[in-house]
Every structure is written in C-alpha cells, then in structure tokens.
Design a protein around this motif. Sequence first.
Motif, PDB file in Angstrom:
ATOM      1  N   GLY A 139      50.926  80.436  19.346  1.00 54.62           N
ATOM      2  CA  GLY A 139      52.093  80.850  18.575  1.00 54.62           C
ATOM      3  C   GLY A 139      52.603  82.216  18.978  1.00 54.62           C
ATOM      4  O   GLY A 139      53.817  82.451  19.029  1.00 54.62           O
ATOM      5  N   ALA A 140      51.692  83.136  19.276  1.00 50.03           N
ATOM      6  CA  ALA A 140      52.099  84.476  19.694  1.00 50.03           C
ATOM      7  C   ALA A 140      52.790  84.438  21.051  1.00 50.03           C
ATOM      8  O   ALA A 140      53.746  85.190  21.299  1.00 50.03           O
ATOM      9  N   GLU A 141      52.325  83.584  21.941  1.00 47.34           N
ATOM     10  CA  GLU A 141      52.987  83.441  23.230  1.00 47.34           C
ATOM     11  C   GLU A 141      54.396  82.894  23.049  1.00 47.34           C
ATOM     12  O   GLU A 141      55.354  83.401  23.651  1.00 47.34           O
ATOM     13  N   ARG A 142      54.551  81.876  22.203  1.00 45.18           N
ATOM     14  CA  ARG A 142      55.880  81.317  21.939  1.00 45.18           C
ATOM     15  C   ARG A 142      56.803  82.350  21.297  1.00 45.18           C
ATOM     16  O   ARG A 142      58.000  82.379  21.572  1.00 45.18           O
ATOM     17  N   ALA A 143      56.247  83.206  20.444  1.00 47.01           N
ATOM     18  CA  ALA A 143      57.062  84.213  19.757  1.00 47.01           C
ATOM     19  C   ALA A 143      57.549  85.311  20.695  1.00 47.01           C
ATOM     20  O   ALA A 143      58.483  86.041  20.352  1.00 47.01           O
ATOM     21  N   ILE A 146      47.508  98.816  16.154  1.00 46.02           N
ATOM     22  CA  ILE A 146      47.875  99.257  14.823  1.00 46.02           C
ATOM     23  C   ILE A 146      47.880  98.069  13.864  1.00 46.02           C
ATOM     24  O   ILE A 146      48.415  97.006  14.193  1.00 46.02           O
ATOM     25  N   PRO A 147      47.266  98.218  12.683  1.00 43.96           N
ATOM     26  CA  PRO A 147      47.319  97.136  11.696  1.00 43.96           C
ATOM     27  C   PRO A 147      48.632  97.169  10.924  1.00 43.96           C
ATOM     28  O   PRO A 147      49.175  98.250  10.628  1.00 43.96           O
ATOM     29  N   ILE A 148      49.128  95.991  10.585  1.00 43.19           N
ATOM     30  CA  ILE A 148      50.291  95.844   9.720  1.00 43.19           C
ATOM     31  C   ILE A 148      49.979  94.747   8.715  1.00 43.19           C
ATOM     32  O   ILE A 148      49.126  93.888   8.949  1.00 43.19           O
ATOM     33  N   SER A 149      50.662  94.789   7.579  1.00 46.61           N
ATOM     34  CA  SER A 149      50.486  93.741   6.574  1.00 46.61           C
ATOM     35  C   SER A 149      51.866  93.237   6.171  1.00 46.61           C
ATOM     36  O   SER A 149      52.380  93.560   5.096  1.00 46.61           O
ATOM     37  N   TRP A 150      52.483  92.470   7.066  1.00 52.59           N
ATOM     38  CA  TRP A 150      53.797  91.895   6.766  1.00 52.59           C
ATOM     39  C   TRP A 150      53.650  90.788   5.728  1.00 52.59           C
ATOM     40  O   TRP A 150      52.642  90.067   5.704  1.00 52.59           O
ATOM     41  N   GLY A 151      54.673  90.651   4.896  1.00 54.73           N
ATOM     42  CA  GLY A 151      54.724  89.572   3.924  1.00 54.73           C
ATOM     43  C   GLY A 151      55.961  89.701   3.069  1.00 54.73           C
ATOM     44  O   GLY A 151      56.540  90.790   2.955  1.00 54.73           O
ATOM     45  N   PRO A 152      56.410  88.605   2.454  1.00 56.52           N
ATOM     46  CA  PRO A 152      57.639  88.658   1.656  1.00 56.52           C
ATOM     47  C   PRO A 152      57.528  89.516   0.409  1.00 56.52           C
ATOM     48  O   PRO A 152      58.535  89.995  -0.102  1.00 56.52           O
ATOM     49  N   PRO A 174      57.898  93.317   3.602  1.00 55.95           N
ATOM     50  CA  PRO A 174      58.839  92.594   4.461  1.00 55.95           C
ATOM     51  C   PRO A 174      59.713  93.484   5.335  1.00 55.95           C
ATOM     52  O   PRO A 174      60.451  92.960   6.181  1.00 55.95           O
ATOM     53  N   ASP A 175      59.672  94.805   5.157  1.00 54.50           N
ATOM     54  CA  ASP A 175      60.588  95.715   5.841  1.00 54.50           C
ATOM     55  C   ASP A 175      60.179  95.888   7.308  1.00 54.50           C
ATOM     56  O   ASP A 175      59.268  96.665   7.635  1.00 54.50           O
ATOM     57  N   LEU A 176      60.868  95.183   8.201  1.00 57.18           N
ATOM     58  CA  LEU A 176      60.525  95.251   9.623  1.00 57.18           C
ATOM     59  C   LEU A 176      60.873  96.603  10.231  1.00 57.18           C
ATOM     60  O   LEU A 176      60.214  97.042  11.180  1.00 57.18           O
ATOM     61  N   ARG A 192      55.974  82.713  12.851  1.00 52.82           N
ATOM     62  CA  ARG A 192      57.157  81.852  12.750  1.00 52.82           C
ATOM     63  C   ARG A 192      58.393  82.612  12.280  1.00 52.82           C
ATOM     64  O   ARG A 192      59.500  82.396  12.786  1.00 52.82           O
ATOM     65  N   GLU A 193      58.225  83.529  11.328  1.00 54.02           N
ATOM     66  CA  GLU A 193      59.371  84.141  10.661  1.00 54.02           C
ATOM     67  C   GLU A 193      59.639  85.583  11.076  1.00 54.02           C
ATOM     68  O   GLU A 193      60.812  85.994  11.136  1.00 54.02           O
ATOM     69  N   ALA A 194      58.602  86.357  11.326  1.00 52.83           N
ATOM     70  CA  ALA A 194      58.779  87.798  11.492  1.00 52.83           C
ATOM     71  C   ALA A 194      58.601  88.298  12.914  1.00 52.83           C
ATOM     72  O   ALA A 194      59.161  89.339  13.277  1.00 52.83           O
ATOM     73  N   ALA A 195      57.807  87.602  13.724  1.00 53.91           N
ATOM     74  CA  ALA A 195      57.417  88.160  15.022  1.00 53.91           C
ATOM     75  C   ALA A 195      58.613  88.406  15.934  1.00 53.91           C
ATOM     76  O   ALA A 195      58.744  89.496  16.519  1.00 53.91           O
ATOM     77  N   GLN A 196      59.489  87.429  16.088  1.00 52.45           N
ATOM     78  CA  GLN A 196      60.609  87.603  17.010  1.00 52.45           C
ATOM     79  C   GLN A 196      61.558  88.715  16.591  1.00 52.45           C
ATOM     80  O   GLN A 196      61.889  89.586  17.415  1.00 52.45           O
ATOM     81  N   PRO A 197      62.029  88.746  15.328  1.00 51.64           N
ATOM     82  CA  PRO A 197      62.893  89.882  14.957  1.00 51.64           C
ATOM     83  C   PRO A 197      62.182  91.228  15.014  1.00 51.64           C
ATOM     84  O   PRO A 197      62.798  92.252  15.337  1.00 51.64           O
TER      85      PRO A 197
END
Length: 326
Positions: A24-28, A220-226, A278-280, A313-318
């Motif tokens: 999935g990371a490669e596709r992103a 670096i660690p991140i904790s993305w989420g809605p 959620p703040d990219l 799926r939702e956050a990696a590309q942007p």
Amino acid sequence: MTRFGYTLMTEQSGPKQLVGYAQGAERAGFDFEVMSDHYFPWLDEMGHAPYAWSVLGAVAHATERVDLMTYVTCPTTRYHPAVVAQKAATTQLLADGRFTLGLGSGERLNEHVVGEGWPGAQARQEMLAEAIEIIRALLGGQTLTHEGDYFTVDTAKLWDVPEQGLDIGVAVSGGQGIERFAPLADHLIAVQPEVDLVRQWNAVPDAPQIPNGARAIGQIPISWGPSEEQAVKRAHELFRWFGGGWAVNADLPMPQGFAAASQFVREEDVAESIPCGPDLDKIAESVKAYVDAGFTDVALVQVGDETQEAFLREAAQPLLEKLRAL
C-alpha cells in the motif's frame, strides 16, 4: 530533494499485515520503506514483534519500486555479524538492489534475550565497529577468518553476494559516534532533526559527504486520524515511551520497564511531541525540521496498526504532495 518513506513497524503489526502495508505504501507513492528489527514491542499494548528478516524477504518480493532498509539492526548480540552479512546479502538479491543495511548499537530490550548480558555504551560502540568490519569483508566476497576483541569468525564465506554491493547506514546520536562511524558507513541514521549531526558528519575526514553521495536518514512518528482527540489517545497509549530519550530507551530490559518509565506522561505531553489528528499541514510542518536540518530522507511512523489502511488510502498521497512542496 528530500525523499519520504514509510515505516513498517514490527512492534505494532503482524507479519502478513506488514507485507500488505508495504504494498500500500508503494502504491501511495512513498520513496522508500524502513523496517524496525525488534524482539519485543516497546509497550505490551503494541502487541507484536515478528521476525523482521522474514518479513523483509516477503516485502522485497511483494514490492517493485521502493527502496528498503532496516531501521535498525544490531549486529552484535542477538545476531552474530557473519549472520547479519548473510541475511543482508540475501535480502539485497531478493530486492534487486533496493536494500540498505541500517545498523545500530542496539537496545537492551531486544538484545538481552540471548543471555549474553548488556555491555556499556563504549563497549557497544566498539562491538559495532568490529561487526561492520566483518560484514564489509564478507559482503566483499572474502573467505574470512577473524579473531577480534569481541567476535570470532572461522573461515566464513558468502556464496550469494549481490554484484551491486550493499550500502550500510549507521545510527548515531552525537559527535563521538559520528567521529567513529562516519568513515565506516555509507549513510547517517538519526532520530533527531539536528543540523549539527549533518555538519559534524561532513567534517569527519574520509566520511562520505551528505548530500553528495551519502544520505542522512531520519524518522518521525505521526498519529493521523479524522479525530484529533482519538489520535492523541492512540499516540498516548502506544507511543508515550517515545519521549524517554536514547539513554533510557537503550537500557530498559522489558516493556514493563517502558510502561513504568512513562507512567506519568500525559496525553498533552505526547501531543506536544507527536503531531496528532487530521491536519496534514501540521504534520508536514513537523517533518520540515528534518528538511531544514539537511536530512535527505525522512521516514514517517503512523501510530496504530488499525489506522494503517485508512492512512495509506486517504492521507498518504495528499500528505506526500505537501511534504514534497517543502
């Protein structure tokens, strides 16, 4: 231009899940992927610790483009350096030249399991330097007999050696380690975005120069989420050990020790050191410190196994678009 990577964190995911996340990371669109090499998770709540090298072989076969790397392997206690050389050579062949061997002096958490004790910091650095010498010789195709201060090798030879060779990165945390290991390594690995690390590395005689050939690789660690609230809770549950510092992390023997050492860490403390929610733009700003410090590569650690698929799926590309705009 800085490259951005994805961390396959063995402490929070099972082996099959990690292979799926790698795809999935490669596709992103991530440029590279790094994998931790642990016998224990940092905390019991993390819940996993599969054998990294088996997973790396599967990931090498399941991906096509991304570079791969251990972040990091200790080649001195749990593994003999002659065995690390064989594992690394095989992984490089499976990866068609996409693999970098990341090495470090280790943590007691992972190395104590073989009952060989836990040396002091100076001895660990001496062991690592000797281990690199052994690994280099074997990767170079030598038949090696070695009687050193810490390791014995009896007429060892690798029969499957990658023609393109294999780069070695070494984890360092300060000037003393840089002075010792910069001439022995191809790349710098560090977990703090300190510009002095890159400057000190480039000032060492015979050190490969960053960014002209050598890489400076951070994480670096991140904790993305809605939900920011849930992202902070998740980061606190799984990553509250993160602020302990290297001196603490290197010497504690079990996850229970990390739980005790971090028992007074509050959610707001974690939120100050790990971007949550959620703040990219906020996440990208936290990564910018590594870019400004001259790091050529930065790997992201998304906290929480249950969040990986949604993140990819939702956050990696942007997020990658924002990071590359830095």
